[in-house]
Write a protein that holds these residues in place. Structure first.
Motif, PDB file in Angstrom:
ATOM      1  N   ASP A  60       0.832  -1.209   0.000  1.00 18.72           N
ATOM      2  CA  ASP A  60       0.000   0.000   0.000  1.00 18.72           C
ATOM      3  C   ASP A  60       0.863   1.254   0.000  1.00 18.72           C
ATOM      4  OD1 ASP A  60      -2.326  -1.484  -0.003  1.00 18.72           O
ATOM      5  OD2 ASP A  60      -2.653  -1.307   2.170  1.00 18.72           O
ATOM      6  N   SER A  61       1.874   1.263   0.839  1.00 16.33           N
ATOM      7  CA  SER A  61       2.755   2.422   0.956  1.00 16.33           C
ATOM      8  C   SER A  61       3.500   2.709  -0.345  1.00 16.33           C
ATOM      9  CB  SER A  61       3.754   2.182   2.096  1.00 16.33           C
ATOM     10  OG  SER A  61       4.701   3.196   2.151  1.00 16.33           O
ATOM     11  N   LEU A  62       3.941   1.635  -1.016  1.00 14.70           N
ATOM     12  CA  LEU A  62       4.711   1.782  -2.255  1.00 14.70           C
ATOM     13  C   LEU A  62       3.821   1.820  -3.495  1.00 14.70           C
ATOM     14  CD1 LEU A  62       7.542  -0.774  -1.397  1.00 14.70           C
ATOM     15  CD2 LEU A  62       7.711   1.725  -1.371  1.00 14.70           C
ATOM     16  N   ASN A  63       2.524   1.551  -3.304  1.00 18.62           N
ATOM     17  CA  ASN A  63       1.576   1.486  -4.417  1.00 18.62           C
ATOM     18  C   ASN A  63       2.029   0.450  -5.465  1.00 18.62           C
ATOM     19  OD1 ASN A  63      -0.809   2.194  -5.675  1.00 18.62           O
ATOM     20  ND2 ASN A  63       0.142   3.854  -6.845  1.00 18.62           N
ATOM     21  N   GLU A  64       2.382  -0.727  -4.966  1.00 16.73           N
ATOM     22  CA  GLU A  64       2.841  -1.829  -5.818  1.00 16.73           C
ATOM     23  C   GLU A  64       2.150  -3.110  -5.376  1.00 16.73           C
ATOM     24  OE1 GLU A  64       7.019  -2.478  -6.309  1.00 16.73           O
ATOM     25  OE2 GLU A  64       7.472  -0.346  -6.176  1.00 16.73           O
ATOM     26  N   PRO A  65       2.067  -4.109  -6.269  1.00 15.01           N
ATOM     27  CA  PRO A  65       1.505  -5.410  -5.866  1.00 15.01           C
ATOM     28  C   PRO A  65       2.367  -6.071  -4.781  1.00 15.01           C
ATOM     29  CG  PRO A  65       1.678  -5.250  -8.259  1.00 15.01           C
ATOM     30  CD  PRO A  65       2.387  -4.064  -7.688  1.00 15.01           C
ATOM     31  N   VAL A  66       1.731  -6.835  -3.911  1.00 19.61           N
ATOM     32  CA  VAL A  66       2.420  -7.491  -2.795  1.00 19.61           C
ATOM     33  C   VAL A  66       3.581  -8.357  -3.301  1.00 19.61           C
ATOM     34  CG1 VAL A  66       2.160  -9.160  -0.915  1.00 19.61           C
ATOM     35  CG2 VAL A  66       0.402  -7.446  -1.298  1.00 19.61           C
ATOM     36  N   ASN A  67       3.353  -9.124  -4.369  1.00 19.20           N
ATOM     37  CA  ASN A  67       4.414 -10.006  -4.859  1.00 19.20           C
ATOM     38  C   ASN A  67       5.634  -9.219  -5.346  1.00 19.20           C
ATOM     39  OD1 ASN A  67       3.111 -12.346  -4.187  1.00 19.20           O
ATOM     40  ND2 ASN A  67       2.207 -12.642  -6.192  1.00 19.20           N
ATOM     41  N   ASN A  68       5.417  -8.055  -5.940  1.00 20.44           N
ATOM     42  CA  ASN A  68       6.550  -7.220  -6.352  1.00 20.44           C
ATOM     43  C   ASN A  68       7.341  -6.760  -5.131  1.00 20.44           C
ATOM     44  OD1 ASN A  68       5.552  -7.518  -8.919  1.00 20.44           O
ATOM     45  ND2 ASN A  68       5.314  -5.337  -9.319  1.00 20.44           N
ATOM     46  N   VAL A  69       6.633  -6.409  -4.068  1.00 22.39           N
ATOM     47  CA  VAL A  69       7.287  -5.982  -2.837  1.00 22.39           C
ATOM     48  C   VAL A  69       8.121  -7.138  -2.262  1.00 22.39           C
ATOM     49  CG1 VAL A  69       6.872  -5.268  -0.440  1.00 22.39           C
ATOM     50  CG2 VAL A  69       5.584  -4.209  -2.299  1.00 22.39           C
ATOM     51  N   LYS A  70       7.572  -8.345  -2.301  1.00 25.16           N
ATOM     52  CA  LYS A  70       8.297  -9.514  -1.785  1.00 25.16           C
ATOM     53  C   LYS A  70       9.569  -9.757  -2.588  1.00 25.16           C
ATOM     54  CE  LYS A  70       4.286 -11.874   0.090  1.00 25.16           C
ATOM     55  NZ  LYS A  70       3.361 -12.991  -0.031  1.00 25.16           N
ATOM     56  N   VAL A  71       9.479  -9.648  -3.906  1.00 27.21           N
ATOM     57  CA  VAL A  71      10.656  -9.853  -4.754  1.00 27.21           C
ATOM     58  C   VAL A  71      11.690  -8.766  -4.474  1.00 27.21           C
ATOM     59  CG1 VAL A  71      11.496  -9.819  -7.142  1.00 27.21           C
ATOM     60  CG2 VAL A  71       9.436 -11.081  -6.580  1.00 27.21           C
ATOM     61  N   LYS A  72      11.230  -7.528  -4.377  1.00 27.41           N
ATOM     62  CA  LYS A  72      12.145  -6.409  -4.122  1.00 27.41           C
ATOM     63  C   LYS A  72      12.865  -6.589  -2.788  1.00 27.41           C
ATOM     64  CE  LYS A  72      10.660  -2.335  -6.073  1.00 27.41           C
ATOM     65  NZ  LYS A  72      10.009  -1.024  -6.068  1.00 27.41           N
TER      66      LYS A  72
END
Length: 185
Positions: free
Chosen positions: A157-169
């Motif tokens: 939510d904070s990054l305005n990105e999908p959860v899976n993208n956040v996990k990969v990052k």
């Protein structure tokens, strides 16, 4: 192009280091691996940790993937091995804890000594310097997860990105940070 050809093409791109291909593979197979581990572990945290480790190991070893096998099956096999290792490690720790009666009888002082505090401060200072060596988007996910203690969903939510993208990052950021720390030593 059918779905099988699409996945095969994505795997080929991932083998060449294409970051979008890695994200697509994670998005495509996350639920399969996570669901498999959730049934095995009956624990959401363990299932998520093992799933993250599975993709980390798979992406590290993608060049060894043999296309004659189904990719999902390869991921599940990696996942199963990680879970087996975790169970063995926990059993070994449990056995070691039981065998050491003196350690159980000791009463530990929770308050850190002055030396402990100095070491912690120095380690934190070194860690912060190492984090600053990362690219800004990796610094951001490290800070959100470990210093702000946000969940993956809150980070997304904070990054305005999908959860899976956040996990990969976050996975990549942790690997890069570990490499920086290893090189410093």
């Amino acid at each position: 192009m059918n779905k099988t050809e699409s996945i095969e093409e994505t795997i080929k791109k991932a083998k060449k280091g294409n970051q979008l291909a890695f994200s697509r593979l994670l998005d495509t197979f996350w639920n399969d691996v996570y669901g498999f581990q959730l049934k095995r572990t009956e624990n959401e945290n363990d299932a998520e940790d093992i799933t993250i480790q599975t993709f980390s190991k798979a992406f590290d070893k993608i060049s060894t993937y043999d296309e004659s096998y189904v990719f999902k099956t390869w991921l599940i096999a990696i996942s199963k091995n990680i879970h087996i290792d975790l169970v063995r490690k926990r059993k070994r720790n449990l056995f070691n804890d039981r065998g050491n009666g003196d350690a159980i009888k000791k009463v530990l002082d929770d308050a850190p000594s002055m030396e402990d505090r100095l070491i912690q401060e120095q380690n934190l200072a070194n860690l912060l310097q190492d984090i600053k060596k990362l690219k800004p988007h990796y610094q951001e996910v490290i800070n959100l997860r470990f210093f702000n203690e946000l969940s993956y969903l809150d980070m997304a939510d904070s990054l305005n990105e999908p959860v899976n993208n956040v996990k990969v990052k976050l996975l990549r950021a942790k690997k890069l940070l570990a490499e920086i720390i290893r090189n410093r030593r």
